[in-house]
Design an enzyme around this catalytic site. Structure first.
Site, PDB file in Angstrom:
ATOM      1  N   ARG A   1     -60.665 -36.568  18.561  1.00 38.38           N
ATOM      2  CA  ARG A   1     -60.725 -37.599  17.511  1.00 38.38           C
ATOM      3  C   ARG A   1     -60.978 -38.946  18.180  1.00 38.38           C
ATOM      4  O   ARG A   1     -61.002 -39.055  19.394  1.00 38.38           O
ATOM      5  CB  ARG A   1     -59.464 -37.601  16.627  1.00 38.38           C
ATOM      6  CG  ARG A   1     -58.154 -37.249  17.223  1.00 38.38           C
ATOM      7  CD  ARG A   1     -57.481 -38.263  18.094  1.00 38.38           C
ATOM      8  NE  ARG A   1     -57.501 -39.611  17.569  1.00 38.38           N
ATOM      9  CZ  ARG A   1     -57.459 -40.678  18.318  1.00 38.38           C
ATOM     10  NH1 ARG A   1     -57.430 -40.590  19.642  1.00 38.38           N
ATOM     11  NH2 ARG A   1     -57.468 -41.884  17.794  1.00 38.38           N
ATOM     12  N   GLY A   2     -61.155 -39.969  17.316  1.00 39.55           N
ATOM     13  CA  GLY A   2     -61.546 -41.275  17.833  1.00 39.55           C
ATOM     14  C   GLY A   2     -63.069 -41.340  17.818  1.00 39.55           C
ATOM     15  O   GLY A   2     -63.740 -40.388  18.265  1.00 39.55           O
ATOM     16  N   ALA A   3     -63.602 -42.437  17.254  1.00 44.47           N
ATOM     17  CA  ALA A   3     -65.040 -42.490  16.982  1.00 44.47           C
ATOM     18  C   ALA A   3     -65.928 -42.111  18.186  1.00 44.47           C
ATOM     19  O   ALA A   3     -66.780 -41.213  18.068  1.00 44.47           O
ATOM     20  CB  ALA A   3     -65.400 -43.867  16.428  1.00 44.47           C
TER      21      ALA A   3
ATOM     22  N   ARG B   1     -66.664 -35.155   9.650  1.00 47.39           N
ATOM     23  CA  ARG B   1     -65.911 -36.379   9.320  1.00 47.39           C
ATOM     24  C   ARG B   1     -66.928 -37.474   8.970  1.00 47.39           C
ATOM     25  O   ARG B   1     -67.805 -37.789   9.779  1.00 47.39           O
ATOM     26  CB  ARG B   1     -65.017 -36.811  10.495  1.00 47.39           C
ATOM     27  CG  ARG B   1     -63.967 -35.755  10.864  1.00 47.39           C
ATOM     28  CD  ARG B   1     -62.890 -36.313  11.768  1.00 47.39           C
ATOM     29  NE  ARG B   1     -62.005 -37.230  11.056  1.00 47.39           N
ATOM     30  CZ  ARG B   1     -61.146 -38.053  11.662  1.00 47.39           C
ATOM     31  NH1 ARG B   1     -61.085 -38.082  12.993  1.00 47.39           N
ATOM     32  NH2 ARG B   1     -60.364 -38.840  10.967  1.00 47.39           N
TER      33      ARG B   1
ATOM     34  N   GLN C   1     -51.049 -41.196  15.475  1.00 50.94           N
ATOM     35  CA  GLN C   1     -51.856 -41.386  16.691  1.00 50.94           C
ATOM     36  C   GLN C   1     -51.284 -42.500  17.571  1.00 50.94           C
ATOM     37  O   GLN C   1     -51.404 -42.459  18.795  1.00 50.94           O
ATOM     38  CB  GLN C   1     -53.305 -41.722  16.332  1.00 50.94           C
ATOM     39  CG  GLN C   1     -54.100 -40.586  15.722  1.00 50.94           C
ATOM     40  CD  GLN C   1     -54.057 -40.611  14.214  1.00 50.94           C
ATOM     41  OE1 GLN C   1     -53.061 -41.022  13.623  1.00 50.94           O
ATOM     42  NE2 GLN C   1     -55.120 -40.166  13.563  1.00 50.94           N
TER      43      GLN C   1
ATOM     44  N   ASP D   1     -64.274 -47.506  13.491  1.00 48.89           N
ATOM     45  CA  ASP D   1     -65.032 -46.278  13.234  1.00 48.89           C
ATOM     46  C   ASP D   1     -66.437 -46.574  12.732  1.00 48.89           C
ATOM     47  O   ASP D   1     -67.359 -45.782  12.930  1.00 48.89           O
ATOM     48  CB  ASP D   1     -64.283 -45.390  12.248  1.00 48.89           C
ATOM     49  CG  ASP D   1     -63.089 -44.775  12.944  1.00 48.89           C
ATOM     50  OD1 ASP D   1     -62.048 -45.454  13.044  1.00 48.89           O
ATOM     51  OD2 ASP D   1     -63.217 -43.651  13.443  1.00 48.89           O
TER      52      ASP D   1
ATOM     53  N   ASN E   1     -61.557 -48.926  10.054  1.00 52.58           N
ATOM     54  CA  ASN E   1     -60.716 -48.376  11.130  1.00 52.58           C
ATOM     55  C   ASN E   1     -59.558 -47.643  10.460  1.00 52.58           C
ATOM     56  O   ASN E   1     -59.430 -47.635   9.231  1.00 52.58           O
ATOM     57  CB  ASN E   1     -60.229 -49.495  12.060  1.00 52.58           C
ATOM     58  CG  ASN E   1     -59.570 -48.946  13.323  1.00 52.58           C
ATOM     59  OD1 ASN E   1     -60.136 -48.074  13.995  1.00 52.58           O
ATOM     60  ND2 ASN E   1     -58.382 -49.409  13.648  1.00 52.58           N
ATOM     61  N   LYS E   2     -58.711 -47.039  11.253  1.00 50.41           N
ATOM     62  CA  LYS E   2     -57.598 -46.227  10.746  1.00 50.41           C
ATOM     63  C   LYS E   2     -56.826 -46.934   9.637  1.00 50.41           C
ATOM     64  O   LYS E   2     -56.540 -48.125   9.719  1.00 50.41           O
ATOM     65  CB  LYS E   2     -56.662 -45.899  11.914  1.00 50.41           C
ATOM     66  CG  LYS E   2     -55.421 -45.113  11.581  1.00 50.41           C
ATOM     67  CD  LYS E   2     -55.701 -43.826  10.856  1.00 50.41           C
ATOM     68  CE  LYS E   2     -56.668 -42.935  11.604  1.00 50.41           C
ATOM     69  NZ  LYS E   2     -57.199 -41.824  10.773  1.00 50.41           N
TER      70      LYS E   2
HETATM   71  O1  MRU Z   1     -58.609 -40.334  12.583  1.00 50.50           O
HETATM   72  P1  MRU Z   1     -58.839 -40.771  14.001  1.00 50.50           P
HETATM   73  O2  MRU Z   1     -57.675 -40.511  14.882  1.00 50.50           O
HETATM   74  O3  MRU Z   1     -60.131 -40.210  14.546  1.00 50.50           O
HETATM   75  O4  MRU Z   1     -59.018 -42.337  13.875  1.00 50.50           O
HETATM   76  C1  MRU Z   1     -59.254 -43.082  15.042  1.00 50.50           C
HETATM   77  C2  MRU Z   1     -59.370 -44.542  14.816  1.00 50.50           C
HETATM   78  O5  MRU Z   1     -59.257 -45.045  13.706  1.00 50.50           O
HETATM   79  C3  MRU Z   1     -59.727 -45.381  16.012  1.00 50.50           C
HETATM   80  O6  MRU Z   1     -59.143 -46.648  15.934  1.00 50.50           O
HETATM   81  C4  MRU Z   1     -61.250 -45.539  16.077  1.00 50.50           C
HETATM   82  O7  MRU Z   1     -61.878 -44.295  15.996  1.00 50.50           O
HETATM   83  C5  MRU Z   1     -61.693 -46.243  17.295  1.00 50.50           C
HETATM   84  S1  MRU Z   1     -61.543 -45.218  18.719  1.00 50.50           S
HETATM   85  C6  MRU Z   1     -62.062 -46.046  20.088  1.00 50.50           C
END
Ligand code: MRU
Length: 338
Positions: free
Chosen positions: A44-46, A85, A193, A234, A244-245
């Protein structure tokens, strides 16, 4: 620590749903397994979603060697990965880039050449991502002063990328430059997270971190303990509106009220210049079960209605700067021109 790699013909990735209790690696033996790893947030994470999708296409190119129509089989696999996603634009950016290279290699050298190229592209994207994060960190650390308390939300660290991180890359670079930084990590409901991943990776690196419930950001600012916010992204629209999250928007509102500068740190590949504003960003809604309990333990009435978007959009006017590997973009009259 490797977030993802290639071993004996398959991607092997760190299963982030098991952290911090266990450091476990899994092999992706089918494209479906890789798609589900993305959907379940095992990766996970963009930026890491993008790199993982590129490795999934490398796997697809190996498995599709004997297909009657190689490119048709590849397109089917790509379509499956595109459905995982919707919010992180890095997924689509990586798939487009990798498929372009695979198609060109297939035209020149057939399925075998395409499979070889697909793996090279995935490995290149991974190496590039780490280099980008280091450049982004070196630029971004200029906004951090010695002694700062820096709040972050979710995990935009090494675990969310191929390595080093974006928001946490800025913090790592500030620490490497000799600045004393204390990180305040929002726990990040509902999948934690921040608690599970950000706290873990910062503690592994010996960077001081305090964990707080998501609702405490405003209190920490009012007490003067937090004087910068740095988060990841994201997807960023052309005017700077940033997905973002979920929970990030509330942090930005609190930061504006308290006069605390709020920064977004993200690679150029997270900027979606095809979108003018943030209300055009597709937001992922996840299963309400994530809100009703955690890892099998119920924490709410089983039948309660839920509201569970995975991301929110922070309006550009709340953002002091967007830190990328090229430069820090600053707003003019509350808007960015990216
Ligand atoms: O749902 P996730 O855990 O994939 O969400 C991640 C985030 O929101 C991060 O802040 C974002 O992807 C940036 S990662 C460098």
């Amino acid at each position: 620590m490797e977030m993802i790699d290639w071993q004996e013909g398959c991607p092997v990735f760190l299963d982030q749903t098991r952290l911090p209790l266990a450091v476990e690696y899994r092999r992706g033996e089918t494209v479906e397994q890789m798609a589900q790893a993305i959907e379940k947030l095992q990766v996970r994470g963009a930026p890491l979603i993008g790199v993982s999708a590129a490795y999934a296409l490398a796997l697809a190119a190996r498995l599709n060697q004997g297909a009657a129509d190689f490119m048709a089989a590849m397109e089917k696999d790509e379509a499956r990965l595109r459905r995982t996603r919707p919010t992180a634009v890095n997924l689509f950016w990586a798939l487009d880039r990798a498929m372009g290279e695979i198609r060109a290699a297939w035209q020149a050298a057939g399925p075998q050449g395409a499979a070889k190229r697909a793996l090279e592209v995935a490995q290149t994207m991974k190496a590039e991502d780490i280099a980008i994060n280091r450049r982004l960190g070196a630029i971004g650390q200029q906004v951090i002063q010695d002694g700062d308390g820096v709040l972050t939300h979710c995990n935009a660290g090494a675990l969310a990328t191929a390595g080093y991180g974006t928001a946490l890359g800025v913090i790592r670079a500030a620490v490497e430059a000799g600045k004393r930084v204390h990180v305040y990590a929002d726990e990040t409901r509902p999948l934690l997270q921040g608690a599970r991943l950000t706290c873990w990776e910062l503690m592994e690196d010996g960077i001081p971190v305090t964990l707080q419930a998501d609702g405490m950001a405003a209190v920490l600012m009012a007490q003067g303990r937090v004087n910068k916010v740095v988060v990841g992204a994201d997807r960023i629209a052309r005017n700077g509106d940033t997905a973002n999250k979920v929970g990030t928007y509330g942090v930005a509102v609190a930061a504006a009220y308290h006069g605390v500068p709020f920064y977004v740190a993200a690679p150029q590949s997270t900027i979606d210049r095809s979108l003018e504003r943030g209300d055009q960003i597709p937001i992922e809604y996840r299963d309400g079960q994530e809100m009703r309990g955690f890892q099998g333990a119920a924490s709410a009435p089983p039948a309660v209605e839920t509201f569970n978007p995975a991301f929110d959009v922070t309006p550009a006017r709340l953002i002091a700067g967007i830190i990328t590997e090229e430069k820090i973009y600053r707003p003019k009259d509350g808007k960015f021109d990216l």
